[in-house]
Design a protein around this motif. Structure first.
Motif, PDB file in Angstrom:
ATOM      1  N   SER A 203      43.094  43.634  38.577  1.00  0.00           N
ATOM      2  CA  SER A 203      44.536  43.687  38.382  1.00  0.00           C
ATOM      3  C   SER A 203      45.123  44.771  39.281  1.00  0.00           C
ATOM      4  O   SER A 203      44.524  45.818  39.484  1.00  0.00           O
ATOM      5  CB  SER A 203      44.846  44.025  36.927  1.00  0.00           C
TER       6      SER A 203
ATOM      7  N   ILE B 197      44.147  38.831  28.270  1.00  0.00           N
ATOM      8  CA  ILE B 197      44.801  40.121  28.470  1.00  0.00           C
ATOM      9  C   ILE B 197      43.742  41.120  28.904  1.00  0.00           C
ATOM     10  O   ILE B 197      42.720  41.294  28.238  1.00  0.00           O
ATOM     11  CB  ILE B 197      45.531  40.600  27.203  1.00  0.00           C
TER      12      ILE B 197
ATOM     13  N   ILE C 108      49.137  45.227  31.477  1.00  0.00           N
ATOM     14  CA  ILE C 108      50.316  45.613  32.270  1.00  0.00           C
ATOM     15  C   ILE C 108      51.314  44.455  32.400  1.00  0.00           C
ATOM     16  O   ILE C 108      52.520  44.645  32.237  1.00  0.00           O
ATOM     17  CB  ILE C 108      49.878  46.148  33.655  1.00  0.00           C
ATOM     18  N   THR C 109      50.811  43.253  32.657  1.00  0.00           N
ATOM     19  CA  THR C 109      51.703  42.089  32.845  1.00  0.00           C
ATOM     20  C   THR C 109      52.566  41.862  31.608  1.00  0.00           C
ATOM     21  O   THR C 109      53.791  41.758  31.706  1.00  0.00           O
ATOM     22  CB  THR C 109      50.880  40.803  33.106  1.00  0.00           C
TER      23      THR C 109
ATOM     24  N   ASN D 190      33.773  41.337  31.572  1.00  0.00           N
ATOM     25  CA  ASN D 190      33.178  40.380  32.507  1.00  0.00           C
ATOM     26  C   ASN D 190      34.295  39.570  33.136  1.00  0.00           C
ATOM     27  O   ASN D 190      35.276  39.297  32.473  1.00  0.00           O
ATOM     28  CB  ASN D 190      32.284  39.380  31.758  1.00  0.00           C
ATOM     29  N   PHE D 191      34.125  39.166  34.379  1.00  0.00           N
ATOM     30  CA  PHE D 191      35.117  38.277  34.991  1.00  0.00           C
ATOM     31  C   PHE D 191      34.806  36.846  34.572  1.00  0.00           C
ATOM     32  O   PHE D 191      33.736  36.332  34.866  1.00  0.00           O
ATOM     33  CB  PHE D 191      35.100  38.409  36.520  1.00  0.00           C
TER      34      PHE D 191
ATOM     35  N   ILE E 156      35.891  32.600  33.910  1.00  0.00           N
ATOM     36  CA  ILE E 156      36.643  31.477  34.481  1.00  0.00           C
ATOM     37  C   ILE E 156      36.618  30.306  33.490  1.00  0.00           C
ATOM     38  O   ILE E 156      35.826  30.288  32.549  1.00  0.00           O
ATOM     39  CB  ILE E 156      36.083  31.027  35.856  1.00  0.00           C
TER      40      ILE E 156
ATOM     41  N   MET F 177      41.526  29.687  33.540  1.00  0.00           N
ATOM     42  CA  MET F 177      41.282  30.874  34.377  1.00  0.00           C
ATOM     43  C   MET F 177      40.516  30.512  35.647  1.00  0.00           C
ATOM     44  O   MET F 177      39.607  29.689  35.619  1.00  0.00           O
ATOM     45  CB  MET F 177      40.529  31.927  33.562  1.00  0.00           C
ATOM     46  N   ASP F 178      40.902  31.179  36.739  1.00  0.00           N
ATOM     47  CA  ASP F 178      40.384  30.777  38.052  1.00  0.00           C
ATOM     48  C   ASP F 178      39.601  31.874  38.739  1.00  0.00           C
ATOM     49  O   ASP F 178      39.681  33.051  38.384  1.00  0.00           O
ATOM     50  CB  ASP F 178      41.554  30.407  38.969  1.00  0.00           C
TER      51      ASP F 178
HETATM   52  P1  5GP Z   1      46.681  42.210  32.904  1.00  0.00           P
HETATM   53  O1  5GP Z   1      48.083  42.504  33.303  1.00  0.00           O
HETATM   54  O2  5GP Z   1      46.474  42.140  31.429  1.00  0.00           O
HETATM   55  O3  5GP Z   1      45.730  43.184  33.562  1.00  0.00           O
HETATM   56  O4  5GP Z   1      46.318  40.852  33.599  1.00  0.00           O
HETATM   57  C1  5GP Z   1      46.237  39.647  32.951  1.00  0.00           C
HETATM   58  C2  5GP Z   1      45.979  38.567  33.973  1.00  0.00           C
HETATM   59  O5  5GP Z   1      44.886  38.934  34.825  1.00  0.00           O
HETATM   60  C3  5GP Z   1      45.545  37.276  33.312  1.00  0.00           C
HETATM   61  O6  5GP Z   1      46.635  36.461  32.984  1.00  0.00           O
HETATM   62  C4  5GP Z   1      44.670  36.654  34.380  1.00  0.00           C
HETATM   63  O7  5GP Z   1      45.457  35.932  35.291  1.00  0.00           O
HETATM   64  C5  5GP Z   1      44.070  37.834  35.111  1.00  0.00           C
HETATM   65  N1  5GP Z   1      42.707  38.130  34.644  1.00  0.00           N
HETATM   66  C6  5GP Z   1      42.305  39.218  33.952  1.00  0.00           C
HETATM   67  N2  5GP Z   1      40.989  39.174  33.681  1.00  0.00           N
HETATM   68  C7  5GP Z   1      40.541  38.009  34.204  1.00  0.00           C
HETATM   69  C8  5GP Z   1      39.253  37.366  34.225  1.00  0.00           C
HETATM   70  O8  5GP Z   1      38.234  37.839  33.705  1.00  0.00           O
HETATM   71  N3  5GP Z   1      39.198  36.159  34.855  1.00  0.00           N
HETATM   72  C9  5GP Z   1      40.271  35.575  35.439  1.00  0.00           C
HETATM   73  N4  5GP Z   1      40.070  34.398  36.029  1.00  0.00           N
HETATM   74  N5  5GP Z   1      41.487  36.145  35.438  1.00  0.00           N
HETATM   75  C10 5GP Z   1      41.630  37.354  34.819  1.00  0.00           C
END
Ligand code: 5GP
Length: 177
Positions: A73, A99, A103-104, A148-149, A151, A155-156
Motif C-alpha cells: 500500500s 483491509i 488508510i483507504t 500474506n499477500f 489473491i 483480489m488480484d
Molecule cells: P489499505 O488502504 O487497507 O492498506 O488497502 C486496502 C487495499 O489494498 C485492498 O482493497 C486491496 O486492493 C489492497 N490489498 C491489501 N492487501 C492485499 C492482498 O493481500 N492482496 C491483494 N490482492 N490486494 C491487497
C-alpha cells in the motif's frame, strides 16, 4: 491452478461466511436506509454475493478509491470513480475485499461523513490486523489473516486471479516470471 501455492479460504468457507454476514446485516438494518457501497474492483464478487443474502430493500453503487499499487500500500488515496447519487440520510455499508493498513477506508469514511450520510459502517471479507496503520472500526469482518499477500475472490496480482472463487496464496515463482 499451478500458480497457487495454497488455498487459504475455500469457496465453501467463503459462501458460508457470506450467508452468516448477510443474516447479521439483515437483522441490524431492518429499520434503516441501507446503501451498500462497493469498492472497485476487488469487492465486486463479495458485493454480488452479499447483496443477495441481505433480505431487505437496499441500494448499491460502487466507488473506485485507490491507495494501492504493486504489492504494497502506498498511503496515498485518490477517488478514481465517484457515486452519482446523494447519500444524505442513508446508512452506508462499505463493502470491501480486504483491509490492510486501513488508510483507504479511513479516508473514504471521512469523505462520506462530510456528505451527510446517516451512518457509515464497514463489511470486509478479509482483514490483516497486524498491518493496520490507522484506527478503523470494522463492524463486520469475514476472516482475519496473517500478513500474506492473497489473491482470488476479487483480489488480484497485476490484474490476474480476481475471478477465482477461493482465496489463495501465490507461488513465489509467479513474482519472478
Ligand atoms: P489499505 O488502504 O487497507 O492498506 O488497502 C486496502 C487495499 O489494498 C485492498 O482493497 C486491496 O486492493 C489492497 N490489498 C491489501 N492487501 C492485499 C492482498 O493481500 N492482496 C491483494 N490482492 N490486494 C491487497
Amino acid at each position: 491452478m499451478s500458480d497457487i501455492k495454497e488455498v487459504l479460504i475455500s469457496e465453501e468457507e467463503i459462501q458460508n461466511k457470506v450467508k452468516e454476514l448477510g443474516k447479521k446485516i439483515t437483522e441490524d438494518y431492518r429499520d434503516k436506509n441501507l446503501f451498500l457501497l462497493g469498492i472497485l474492483k476487488g469487492a465486486v464478487p463479495f458485493m454480488a454475493d452479499i447483496m443477495r443474502k441481505i433480505d431487505l430493500d437496499l441500494e448499491y453503487d460502487f466507488m473506485d478509491v485507490s491507495s494501492y499499487q504493486g504489492t504494497r500500500s502506498l498511503g496515498e488515496v485518490r477517488i478514481l470513480k465517484d457515486i452519482s447519487t446523494s447519500i444524505v440520510g442513508k446508512d452506508i455499508l462499505i463493502v470491501e475485499d480486504i483491509i490492510d493498513t486501513g488508510i483507504t477506508l479511513n479516508y473514504l469514511t471521512k469523505v462520506l461523513k462530510s456528505r451527510g450520510a446517516n451512518s457509515i459502517e464497514i463489511v470486509t471479507m478479509l482483514s490483516k490486523p497486524s498491518r493496520r496503520k490507522v484506527d478503523l472500526p470494522v463492524k463486520y469482518n469475514g476472516f482475519e489473516i496473517e500478513d500474506n499477500f492473497v489473491i482470488g475472490y476479487g483480489m488480484d496480482y497485476d490484474e490476474k486471479y480476481r475471478a477465482l472463487p477461493y482465496i489463495g496464496i501465490l507461488d513465489e515463482s509467479v513474482y519472478t516470471k
